[in-house]
Motif scaffolding. Structure first.
Motif, PDB file in Angstrom:
ATOM      1  N   ALA A 151       1.070  -1.291  -0.302  1.00  0.00           N
ATOM      2  CA  ALA A 151       0.091  -0.324   0.053  1.00  0.00           C
ATOM      3  C   ALA A 151       0.971   0.913   0.148  1.00  0.00           C
ATOM      4  O   ALA A 151       0.641   1.892  -0.494  1.00  0.00           O
ATOM      5  CB  ALA A 151      -1.275   0.071   1.321  1.00  0.00           C
ATOM      6  N   VAL A 152       2.086   1.189   0.679  1.00  0.00           N
ATOM      7  CA  VAL A 152       2.865   2.322   0.851  1.00  0.00           C
ATOM      8  C   VAL A 152       3.545   2.775  -0.417  1.00  0.00           C
ATOM      9  O   VAL A 152       3.660   4.106  -1.485  1.00  0.00           O
ATOM     10  CB  VAL A 152       3.624   2.364   1.360  1.00  0.00           C
ATOM     11  N   GLY A 153       4.254   1.325  -1.493  1.00  0.00           N
ATOM     12  CA  GLY A 153       4.420   1.517  -2.619  1.00  0.00           C
ATOM     13  C   GLY A 153       3.375   2.474  -4.108  1.00  0.00           C
ATOM     14  O   GLY A 153       3.675   3.334  -4.176  1.00  0.00           O
ATOM     15  N   ASP A 154       1.540   2.266  -3.156  1.00  0.00           N
ATOM     16  CA  ASP A 154       0.900   2.801  -4.501  1.00  0.00           C
ATOM     17  C   ASP A 154       0.923   4.053  -3.697  1.00  0.00           C
ATOM     18  O   ASP A 154       0.575   5.078  -4.335  1.00  0.00           O
ATOM     19  CB  ASP A 154      -0.457   1.883  -4.138  1.00  0.00           C
ATOM     20  N   ILE A 155       0.832   4.386  -2.133  1.00  0.00           N
ATOM     21  CA  ILE A 155       0.679   5.926  -1.779  1.00  0.00           C
ATOM     22  C   ILE A 155       1.754   6.461  -2.071  1.00  0.00           C
ATOM     23  O   ILE A 155       1.835   7.615  -3.277  1.00  0.00           O
ATOM     24  CB  ILE A 155       0.710   5.581   0.261  1.00  0.00           C
ATOM     25  N   ARG A 156       3.359   6.373  -2.358  1.00  0.00           N
ATOM     26  CA  ARG A 156       3.972   7.037  -2.116  1.00  0.00           C
ATOM     27  C   ARG A 156       3.707   7.692  -4.284  1.00  0.00           C
ATOM     28  O   ARG A 156       4.189   8.883  -5.009  1.00  0.00           O
ATOM     29  CB  ARG A 156       5.155   5.898  -3.136  1.00  0.00           C
ATOM     30  N   GLU A 157       3.079   6.221  -5.392  1.00  0.00           N
ATOM     31  CA  GLU A 157       2.891   7.096  -6.330  1.00  0.00           C
ATOM     32  C   GLU A 157       2.128   8.052  -6.648  1.00  0.00           C
ATOM     33  O   GLU A 157       2.084   9.107  -7.196  1.00  0.00           O
ATOM     34  CB  GLU A 157       2.279   5.610  -7.423  1.00  0.00           C
ATOM     35  N   VAL A 158       0.450   7.958  -5.842  1.00  0.00           N
ATOM     36  CA  VAL A 158      -0.537   8.860  -5.569  1.00  0.00           C
ATOM     37  C   VAL A 158       0.617   9.926  -5.550  1.00  0.00           C
ATOM     38  O   VAL A 158       0.447  11.082  -5.841  1.00  0.00           O
ATOM     39  CB  VAL A 158      -1.149   8.269  -5.347  1.00  0.00           C
ATOM     40  N   ALA A 159       1.344   9.903  -4.176  1.00  0.00           N
ATOM     41  CA  ALA A 159       1.715  11.338  -3.853  1.00  0.00           C
ATOM     42  C   ALA A 159       2.867  12.260  -4.778  1.00  0.00           C
ATOM     43  O   ALA A 159       2.467  13.207  -4.618  1.00  0.00           O
ATOM     44  CB  ALA A 159       2.207  10.840  -2.798  1.00  0.00           C
ATOM     45  N   HIS A 160       3.255  10.594  -5.306  1.00  0.00           N
ATOM     46  CA  HIS A 160       4.234  12.193  -6.202  1.00  0.00           C
ATOM     47  C   HIS A 160       3.305  12.930  -7.678  1.00  0.00           C
ATOM     48  O   HIS A 160       4.269  13.837  -8.318  1.00  0.00           O
ATOM     49  CB  HIS A 160       5.657  10.822  -6.560  1.00  0.00           C
ATOM     50  N   SER A 161       2.669  11.436  -8.187  1.00  0.00           N
ATOM     51  CA  SER A 161       1.978  11.802  -9.374  1.00  0.00           C
ATOM     52  C   SER A 161       0.921  13.732  -9.185  1.00  0.00           C
ATOM     53  O   SER A 161       0.674  13.844 -10.190  1.00  0.00           O
ATOM     54  CB  SER A 161       1.610  10.426  -9.555  1.00  0.00           C
ATOM     55  N   ASN A 162       0.847  13.660  -8.398  1.00  0.00           N
ATOM     56  CA  ASN A 162      -0.701  13.929  -7.649  1.00  0.00           C
ATOM     57  C   ASN A 162      -0.185  15.645  -7.590  1.00  0.00           C
ATOM     58  O   ASN A 162      -1.088  16.567  -7.092  1.00  0.00           O
ATOM     59  CB  ASN A 162      -2.013  13.327  -7.088  1.00  0.00           C
ATOM     60  N   ALA A 163       1.117  15.262  -6.623  1.00  0.00           N
ATOM     61  CA  ALA A 163       2.112  17.077  -5.740  1.00  0.00           C
ATOM     62  C   ALA A 163       1.673  18.253  -7.006  1.00  0.00           C
ATOM     63  O   ALA A 163       1.857  18.072  -7.522  1.00  0.00           O
ATOM     64  CB  ALA A 163       3.155  16.412  -5.979  1.00  0.00           C
ATOM     65  N   PRO A 164       0.736  19.214  -6.416  1.00  0.00           N
ATOM     66  CA  PRO A 164       0.544  20.358  -7.134  1.00  0.00           C
ATOM     67  C   PRO A 164       1.724  20.975  -7.785  1.00  0.00           C
ATOM     68  O   PRO A 164       2.550  20.682  -6.775  1.00  0.00           O
ATOM     69  CB  PRO A 164      -0.227  20.952  -6.153  1.00  0.00           C
ATOM     70  N   SER A 165       1.454  21.522  -8.777  1.00  0.00           N
ATOM     71  CA  SER A 165       2.653  22.138  -9.177  1.00  0.00           C
ATOM     72  C   SER A 165       3.565  23.012  -8.165  1.00  0.00           C
ATOM     73  O   SER A 165       3.033  23.595  -7.503  1.00  0.00           O
ATOM     74  CB  SER A 165       2.575  23.015 -10.628  1.00  0.00           C
ATOM     75  N   GLY A 166       5.429  22.469  -8.420  1.00  0.00           N
ATOM     76  CA  GLY A 166       5.359  23.793  -6.680  1.00  0.00           C
ATOM     77  C   GLY A 166       6.201  23.309  -5.670  1.00  0.00           C
ATOM     78  O   GLY A 166       6.439  23.345  -4.760  1.00  0.00           O
ATOM     79  N   THR A 167       5.409  21.513  -6.134  1.00  0.00           N
ATOM     80  CA  THR A 167       5.849  20.955  -4.129  1.00  0.00           C
ATOM     81  C   THR A 167       6.405  19.823  -4.922  1.00  0.00           C
ATOM     82  O   THR A 167       6.375  19.056  -6.068  1.00  0.00           O
ATOM     83  CB  THR A 167       3.986  20.609  -3.657  1.00  0.00           C
ATOM     84  N   GLU A 168       6.664  19.281  -3.843  1.00  0.00           N
ATOM     85  CA  GLU A 168       7.191  17.742  -3.592  1.00  0.00           C
ATOM     86  C   GLU A 168       7.002  16.396  -3.121  1.00  0.00           C
ATOM     87  O   GLU A 168       6.932  17.493  -1.766  1.00  0.00           O
ATOM     88  CB  GLU A 168       8.895  17.955  -3.387  1.00  0.00           C
ATOM     89  N   ALA A 169       6.338  15.581  -2.388  1.00  0.00           N
ATOM     90  CA  ALA A 169       6.150  15.036  -1.856  1.00  0.00           C
ATOM     91  C   ALA A 169       7.183  13.717  -1.749  1.00  0.00           C
ATOM     92  O   ALA A 169       7.621  13.449  -2.557  1.00  0.00           O
ATOM     93  CB  ALA A 169       5.206  14.328  -2.057  1.00  0.00           C
ATOM     94  N   VAL A 170       7.057  13.416  -0.082  1.00  0.00           N
ATOM     95  CA  VAL A 170       8.102  12.520   0.424  1.00  0.00           C
ATOM     96  C   VAL A 170       7.002  11.784   1.683  1.00  0.00           C
ATOM     97  O   VAL A 170       6.120  12.063   1.957  1.00  0.00           O
ATOM     98  CB  VAL A 170       9.347  12.623   0.920  1.00  0.00           C
ATOM     99  N   VAL A 171       7.402  10.145   1.826  1.00  0.00           N
ATOM    100  CA  VAL A 171       5.851   9.698   1.996  1.00  0.00           C
ATOM    101  C   VAL A 171       6.897   9.367   3.078  1.00  0.00           C
ATOM    102  O   VAL A 171       8.273   8.026   3.495  1.00  0.00           O
ATOM    103  CB  VAL A 171       5.356   8.561   1.156  1.00  0.00           C
ATOM    104  N   GLY A 172       7.176   8.775   4.630  1.00  0.00           N
ATOM    105  CA  GLY A 172       7.625   8.717   5.635  1.00  0.00           C
ATOM    106  C   GLY A 172       6.494   7.311   7.515  1.00  0.00           C
ATOM    107  O   GLY A 172       5.682   7.697   6.181  1.00  0.00           O
TER     108      GLY A 172
END
Length: 730
Positions: A485-506
């Motif tokens: 599930a964390v692998g899927d969360i990472r994909e969604v978090a990265h691909s849907n991060a708004p322009s000018g932002t960066e997402a990391v999953v901890g």
């Protein structure tokens, strides 16, 4: 070189022993304490996403509340909590906070369970000391105080969470070490008494290796501090077995050769000099293979394995030096009285069983190779069902420990992932405040991921540049479903991060995800490097390019058979969801390195027999007859000592104990005794190309003499001293 070493220590035994004692006192007295960490995140380098997320959290939310301990309350009658119970929980929470226990920074009430039967107190500790003994001490105080504060109420309390797990793991490790130590001592003592029927010989290796153990632990502490390595309490259990198991092996190799030289008529001191001179290269090569395999762990991306590699290499290195100096010095000082009261050392045994096995290999090498190889292949099929688990805490202690009970009860009372939620940190890349209008949509997309119970924004840092989205999973953090599930969360978090932002999953599941990637990296790096280095040692020892290839192939089959059998027994038989993720790496190194030891002993003796003029088949048969008893004794002791790890009551050590002991048994009783000699007999002279290591240096009649006159006992060296008691080649 080895003869010169033997001559020096035997001529000056007192000085040798004094030097060892001085070294032991100096090292033990000045060595730093060995720190221990159970914090899984400390195993990973900073390049992994879960560690990057931890860095973002520290910078953006330095005072963020992350519970290090959880006090879980329930009524003694199992019913729902009453209003009075809720007041008691609130009072206990306040009083725990007022005690100002070292490392404790904040104590707050937690939410009740959905069924109303459980309440919580959440305790935050200093994140700089996560996983260290300080927090285990704090957990001990919290546990004692919480139980006292529930006195006179209808509540019972249990303490869980990372700090409590560290405490329970520490306690479990101490108990496990004691059980393993007693079991190891008993096995070595009883087995040596049966083999030699001499109490001095049975006790001597335990005393001498005890001295070596003290020195090795001191050197390991120095190395850990010098190179800033991570330590883990499980290493101490492995060290006990490695030191006493491998040390006893080397002791046996030397004593069998010493006894042989006494039987050949050598004067006692000369017998030990000849023994060290003849067996020294085999012991050094065997130890070298083990040391190099362990040092290959320094290429691992996991801090735990990077520390384990040098630690075990230091232990084996110290054991090697002791085997070539301390043991010969002490035994030469005692002389043949070391065999008292047995008289059997004066007479040559017939080795009838091993002679029969040797004749079988000599007559039917193809059948022997096919049958033993087929056994290894069939057992290896189980590897296809291998699955890894990552819960190091529950793997290193029994399920009955209090922190493990809390973990299981929280799975039922709360969302399984509530105890260790996943955090998505969304940060601005240009330093500008985030657009808050995007938060709800972003959280909704995270919440739609399969396996997610809920997702919501929980905090925003003061500049508004980093937002924390807490994602609660439906599964416990260490399960395969949570990691997927964390692998899927990472994909969604990265691909849907708004322009000018960066997402990391901890979070813990994210850490396990990265550990999985790190272990796969180690498979691709550590395994081949260790194999190549061991092959180089084999090539140098045997002066051959051909032999190392099929020797390593046989060891590889032994590894496959070991892992496959472990999968069948623990996953299919016992019902474990998987094997501890560290197991294949550790198993590979122990089985490959130590399994190579027995191959070295057998192939070196086989070469020796060939040099006396025997044909490849005759040499294989005679090698099994002469070296079989030594390999059997050494293999049994080492396998049995590793098997004591199964008594520790921990999943990790139980799996490891079975796997390594089974692997060593396979290495000794299948590979070294049947597969390797039969393959060498089939390949013939080509096995020694280009060095021609089997070229006869003695007349063929010398072979016949072995059956009517002097018959060498089980031996593990090479270039045997034949017939001439002076030690010169006949």
């Amino acid at each position: 070189m080895f003869r010169r070493i033997g001559n020096t220590v035997v001529r000056h035994p007192i000085w040798t022993i004094v030097a060892w004692l001085i070294a032991a006192v100096a090292i033990v007295a000045t060595a730093p304490s060995l720190p221990s960490s159970t914090d899984e995140s400390s195993f990973l380098p900073k390049s992994y996403e879960s560690i990057k997320a931890s860095t973002v959290q520290d910078k953006a939310f330095p005072s963020a509340f992350t519970p290090s301990a959880i006090a879980l309350y329930q009524r003694t009658d199992g019913g729902k909590l009453t209003a009075a119970d809720a007041k008691d929980i609130a009072r206990i929470t306040t009083e725990l906070g007022n005690k100002h226990i070292d490392q404790v920074q904040k104590v707050i009430p937690g939410p009740p369970s959905k069924d109303g039967k459980y309440g919580m107190t959440l305790v935050q500790m200093n994140d700089k000391t996560a996983g260290q003994p300080k927090q285990a001490d704090a957990a001990k105080s919290l546990r004692e105080d919480a139980k006292k504060l529930t006195g006179g109420t209808h509540l019972e309390v249990k303490l869980g969470g990372p700090a409590a797990q560290s405490l329970d793991q520490q306690d479990s490790s101490k108990r496990g070490d004691a059980v393993i130590g007693i079991g190891t001592f008993a096995i070595i003592l009883i087995t040596l008494l049966i083999i030699f029927r001499a109490p001095i010989l049975a006790v001597l290796p335990l005393v001498l290796i005890g001295v070596v153990s003290a020195i090795a632990n001191g050197l390991i502490a120095y190395a850990t501090k010098l190179f800033d390595l991570q330590a883990n309490s499980s290493i101490s259990s492995i060290l006990i077995v490695v030191l006493f198991g491998v040390g006893t092996d080397y002791f046996l190799f030397l004593m069998f050769r010493y006894r042989e030289r006494l039987r050949a008529g050598d004067e006692p001191k000369m017998a030990m000099i000849n023994a060290v001179g003849r067996v020294g290269e085999a012991i050094a090569s065997a130890a070298g293979a083990v040391i190099i395999a362990f040092l290959a762990l320094t290429l691992s991306t996991l801090g735990f394995l990077r520390q384990m590699g040098p630690a075990l290499a230091i232990a084996v290195g110290a054991t090697l030096v002791a085997g070539l100096t301390l043991i010969p010095a002490v035994v030469s000082l005692i002389g043949p009285k070391v065999f008292w009261p047995s008289k059997s050392w004066k007479h040559e045994p017939n080795n009838a069983r091993f002679a029969a096995l040797g004749r079988g290999v000599q007559r039917r090498p193809a059948l022997t190779a096919a049958v033993s190889g087929l056994i290894l292949v069939v057992l290896s099929l189980g590897t296809f069902g291998y699955n890894a688990t990552f819960d190091l805490a529950s793997g290193s202690m029994p399920k009955t420990k209090e922190s493990m009970v809390v973990q299981d009860e929280m799975k039922d009372a709360y969302s399984a992932g509530a105890a260790a939620p996943t955090d998505v940190y969304l940060s601005s890349t240009d330093g500008k405040p985030l657009d808050k209008t995007t938060f709800d949509a972003y959280a909704k997309k995270l919440g739609a991921v399969d396996g997610v119970a809920s997702a919501r924004i929980t905090q925003l840092n003061k500049p508004g540049t980093t937002a924390d989205f807490t994602v609660t999973l439906k599964y416990e953090a260490s399960t395969d479903k949570a990691i997927d599930a964390v692998g899927d969360i990472r994909e969604v978090a990265h691909s849907n991060a708004p322009s000018g932002t960066e997402a990391v999953v901890g979070g813990l599941s994210s850490i396990y995800k990265d550990i999985d990637s790190a272990v796969n990296h180690d498979y691709r790096t550590v395994f081949p490097v260790a194999a190549v280095l061991i092959m180089i040692i084999l090539g140098l020892l045997l002066r051959s390019i051909v032999a190392p290839w099929y020797l390593m192939a046989s060891v590889g089959l032994g590894f496959g058979a070991t892992l496959g059998s472990t999968v069948w027994i623990f996953q299919k038989g016992v019902g474990h969801s998987g094997l501890m993720f560290l197991l294949p790496v550790i198993m590979y190194l122990f089985v490959v390195a130590i399994g190579t030891d027995y191959n070295i002993l057998m192939i070196a003796r086989l070469r020796e027999e060939a040099r006396e003029g025997r044909s490849p088949r005759e040499a294989a048969g005679m090698a099994l007859r002469q070296t079989g008893p030594t390999v059997a004794a050494a293999g049994f002791i080492l396998a049995a000592t590793f098997a004591t790890m199964m008594l520790a009551g921990q999943a990790l050590l139980t799996e490891m104990g079975f796997a390594v002991s089974f692997g060593i048994a396979i290495a000794a009783f299948v590979m070294a005794m049947f597969f390797t000699p039969s393959l060498t007999a089939l390949i013939g002279h080509a096995a020694w190309w280009p060095g021609h290591g089997d070229q006869a240096v003695e007349p063929a009649s010398g072979a016949a003499a072995g059956s009517i006159g002097y018959q060498p006992v089980a031996d593990e060296g090479h270039d045997r001293v034949a017939h001439d008691p002076s030690g010169r080649r006949g």
